[in-house]
Scaffold this active site. Structure first.
Site, PDB file in Angstrom:
ATOM      1  N   GLY A 143       0.814  -1.219   0.000  1.00  0.00           N
ATOM      2  CA  GLY A 143       0.000   0.000   0.000  1.00  0.00           C
ATOM      3  C   GLY A 143       0.845   1.266   0.000  1.00  0.00           C
ATOM      4  O   GLY A 143       0.373   2.324  -0.432  1.00  0.00           O
ATOM      5  N   GLU A 167       1.615   1.786  -3.551  1.00  0.00           N
ATOM      6  CA  GLU A 167       0.351   2.187  -4.194  1.00  0.00           C
ATOM      7  C   GLU A 167       0.003   3.637  -3.867  1.00  0.00           C
ATOM      8  O   GLU A 167      -0.514   4.377  -4.710  1.00  0.00           O
ATOM      9  CB  GLU A 167      -0.767   1.232  -3.753  1.00  0.00           C
ATOM     10  CG  GLU A 167      -0.564  -0.175  -4.320  1.00  0.00           C
ATOM     11  CD  GLU A 167      -1.452  -1.206  -3.652  1.00  0.00           C
ATOM     12  OE1 GLU A 167      -1.297  -1.430  -2.425  1.00  0.00           O
ATOM     13  OE2 GLU A 167      -2.304  -1.788  -4.338  1.00  0.00           O
TER      14      GLU A 167
HETATM   15  N1  CAA Z   1       2.269  -3.697   8.868  1.00  0.00           N
HETATM   16  C1  CAA Z   1       2.437  -3.706  10.198  1.00  0.00           C
HETATM   17  N2  CAA Z   1       3.632  -3.613  10.808  1.00  0.00           N
HETATM   18  C2  CAA Z   1       4.711  -3.494  10.016  1.00  0.00           C
HETATM   19  C3  CAA Z   1       4.621  -3.484   8.612  1.00  0.00           C
HETATM   20  C4  CAA Z   1       3.314  -3.578   8.023  1.00  0.00           C
HETATM   21  N3  CAA Z   1       3.115  -3.510   6.704  1.00  0.00           N
HETATM   22  N4  CAA Z   1       5.864  -3.376   8.100  1.00  0.00           N
HETATM   23  C5  CAA Z   1       6.700  -3.326   9.151  1.00  0.00           C
HETATM   24  N5  CAA Z   1       6.008  -3.386  10.303  1.00  0.00           N
HETATM   25  C6  CAA Z   1       6.528  -3.376  11.669  1.00  0.00           C
HETATM   26  C7  CAA Z   1       7.189  -4.718  12.022  1.00  0.00           C
HETATM   27  O1  CAA Z   1       6.218  -5.661  12.405  1.00  0.00           O
HETATM   28  C8  CAA Z   1       8.090  -4.298  13.140  1.00  0.00           C
HETATM   29  O2  CAA Z   1       7.311  -4.156  14.318  1.00  0.00           O
HETATM   30  P1  CAA Z   1       7.842  -4.778  15.722  1.00  0.00           P
HETATM   31  O3  CAA Z   1       9.089  -3.994  16.021  1.00  0.00           O
HETATM   32  O4  CAA Z   1       6.713  -4.479  16.659  1.00  0.00           O
HETATM   33  O5  CAA Z   1       8.097  -6.212  15.473  1.00  0.00           O
HETATM   34  C9  CAA Z   1       8.550  -2.903  12.730  1.00  0.00           C
HETATM   35  O6  CAA Z   1       7.605  -2.445  11.770  1.00  0.00           O
HETATM   36  C10 CAA Z   1       9.912  -2.880  12.066  1.00  0.00           C
HETATM   37  O7  CAA Z   1       9.879  -3.828  10.968  1.00  0.00           O
HETATM   38  P2  CAA Z   1      11.015  -4.936  10.755  1.00  0.00           P
HETATM   39  O8  CAA Z   1      11.563  -5.395  12.076  1.00  0.00           O
HETATM   40  O9  CAA Z   1      10.418  -5.997   9.877  1.00  0.00           O
HETATM   41  O10 CAA Z   1      12.120  -4.079   9.996  1.00  0.00           O
HETATM   42  P3  CAA Z   1      13.151  -4.584   8.895  1.00  0.00           P
HETATM   43  O11 CAA Z   1      14.080  -3.431   8.655  1.00  0.00           O
HETATM   44  O12 CAA Z   1      13.742  -5.893   9.244  1.00  0.00           O
HETATM   45  O13 CAA Z   1      12.252  -4.829   7.551  1.00  0.00           O
HETATM   46  C11 CAA Z   1      10.549  -4.285   5.927  1.00  0.00           C
HETATM   47  C12 CAA Z   1      11.575  -3.747   6.958  1.00  0.00           C
HETATM   48  C13 CAA Z   1      11.306  -4.895   4.738  1.00  0.00           C
HETATM   49  C14 CAA Z   1       9.746  -3.082   5.457  1.00  0.00           C
HETATM   50  C15 CAA Z   1       9.654  -5.352   6.575  1.00  0.00           C
HETATM   51  O14 CAA Z   1       9.115  -4.825   7.805  1.00  0.00           O
HETATM   52  C16 CAA Z   1       8.509  -5.814   5.742  1.00  0.00           C
HETATM   53  O15 CAA Z   1       8.681  -6.633   4.848  1.00  0.00           O
HETATM   54  N6  CAA Z   1       7.257  -5.309   6.021  1.00  0.00           N
HETATM   55  C17 CAA Z   1       6.059  -5.769   5.407  1.00  0.00           C
HETATM   56  C18 CAA Z   1       5.907  -5.259   3.983  1.00  0.00           C
HETATM   57  C19 CAA Z   1       4.641  -5.781   3.346  1.00  0.00           C
HETATM   58  O16 CAA Z   1       4.401  -6.966   3.263  1.00  0.00           O
HETATM   59  N7  CAA Z   1       3.782  -4.849   2.841  1.00  0.00           N
HETATM   60  C20 CAA Z   1       2.533  -5.179   2.210  1.00  0.00           C
HETATM   61  C21 CAA Z   1       1.411  -5.062   3.188  1.00  0.00           C
HETATM   62  S1  CAA Z   1      -0.166  -5.606   2.529  1.00  0.00           S
HETATM   63  C22 CAA Z   1      -0.736  -4.315   1.613  1.00  0.00           C
HETATM   64  O17 CAA Z   1      -0.134  -3.247   1.566  1.00  0.00           O
HETATM   65  C23 CAA Z   1      -2.039  -4.555   0.892  1.00  0.00           C
HETATM   66  C24 CAA Z   1      -2.487  -3.465  -0.018  1.00  0.00           C
HETATM   67  O18 CAA Z   1      -2.263  -3.545  -1.199  1.00  0.00           O
HETATM   68  C25 CAA Z   1      -3.215  -2.306   0.461  1.00  0.00           C
END
Ligand code: CAA
Length: 257
Positions: free
Chosen positions: A108, A111
């Site tokens: 998102g 997006e």
């Molecule tokens: N939602 C909720 N929490 C999130 C998040 C998300 N999309 N992305 C990161 N966070 C949170 C993590 O859970 C973590 O929280 P805690 O410290 O409480 O555990 C905090 O942010 C820091 O994240 P990381 O420890 O994972 O940090 P990193 O540097 O190792 O990695 C990252 C960073 C690559 C961005 C990784 O967090 C990641 O892959 N995030 C998810 C990305 C994702 O899948 N996005 C798609 C979401 S679905 C969507 O967007 C649908 C749509 O089309 C509308």
């Protein structure tokens, strides 16, 4: 109005909105999205503002929709709820919006950047649609806007296999307008927004509408819409002023009407 998950400020004629959930990588939960829409709508209604900049922090523009908020939802919850309505509301904003992207723009977040009218990226920006890793697909326009921006081949890799684009790749594929050093991306976006904000306000908004029509209609219909909007601008004071200023060799004094 006071906000909890975004920061809002103005710089000359530019409204700047900063997503402010650094501990959650700026994940876009319902509160962020509703506050962002409210702030954009307020700037859209304010004649002192000519353009907006939407940004995050250096590590993350936004890491996508909030997975923790979404994880327990059923299909009917998603259908009945208004989860992606905010993205549609942003599409309705009339004034130009520039995304200033550093770090992650995922799901998102990517997006949201693509919903903006231009993207200024830091060298550290990374764009991706990693929803496949969660067992879903993009749900806020990603499969459509990304494909129109970068073409089918790259969009397929991104949506089906979580291919990330570096800032330089995003520039090469036409997803972003420019790539600048990390320490300058926000200033660059604000100065681009300010330059646009100093131009004829109604024409800038109409120009945004006309370009966006290119994605919605056939060429014949699009050219027809453009012609009507072009003709309409001859009813504005800014058209008289702009042409008089050219002929009199002076700077135009735009009134925004
Ligand atoms: N939602 C909720 N929490 C999130 C998040 C998300 N999309 N992305 C990161 N966070 C949170 C993590 O859970 C973590 O929280 P805690 O410290 O409480 O555990 C905090 O942010 C820091 O994240 P990381 O420890 O994972 O940090 P990193 O540097 O190792 O990695 C990252 C960073 C690559 C961005 C990784 O967090 C990641 O892959 N995030 C998810 C990305 C994702 O899948 N996005 C798609 C979401 S679905 C969507 O967007 C649908 C749509 O089309 C509308």
């Amino acid at each position: 109005m006071s906000y909890k998950s975004i920061l809002v400020e103005t710089k000359n004629r530019v409204g700047v909105i900063t997503i402010n959930r650094p501990k959650a990588m700026n994940a876009l939960n319902g509160q962020v999205m509703s506050e962002m829409v409210a702030a954009l709508q307020a700037f859209d209604a304010d004649d002192a503002i000519g353009a907006m900049v939407l940004t995050g922090n250096e590590r993350a523009f936004a890491a996508g929709a909030d997975i923790k908020e979404m994880s327990g939802k059923s299909a009917s919850d998603m259908f009945k709820g208004s989860f992606v309505d905010a993205w549609d509301d942003i599409r309705k904003i009339k004034k130009p919006i520039i995304a200033a992207v550093s770090g992650w723009a995922l799901g998102g977040g990517s997006e949201l950047a693509m919903l903006c009218d231009m993207i200024v990226a830091s060298e550290t920006a990374k764009f991706g649609q990693p929803e496949i890793n969660l067992g879903i697909i993009p749900g806020a326009g990603g499969t459509q806007r990304l494909t129109r921006a970068v073409g089918k081949a790259i969009a397929m890799e991104m949506v089906l296999n979580d291919r990330k684009l570096s800032a330089e790749e995003a520039l090469a594929y036409g997803l972003v307008n420019r790539v600048v050093p990390a320490e300058r991306y926000l200033d660059e976006a604000i100065s681009l927004a300010q330059a646009i904000a100093e131009r004829a306000p109604v024409a800038a908004q109409i120009g945004k509408e006309a370009v966006n029509q290119a994605f919605e209609t056939s060429l014949t219909e699009g050219v027809y819409v453009e012609r009507r909007l072009f003709n309409f601008l001859f009813a504005t004071e800014d058209q008289s002023e702009g042409m008089a200023a050219f002929i009199e060799k002076r700077k135009a004094n735009w009134q925004g009407r």
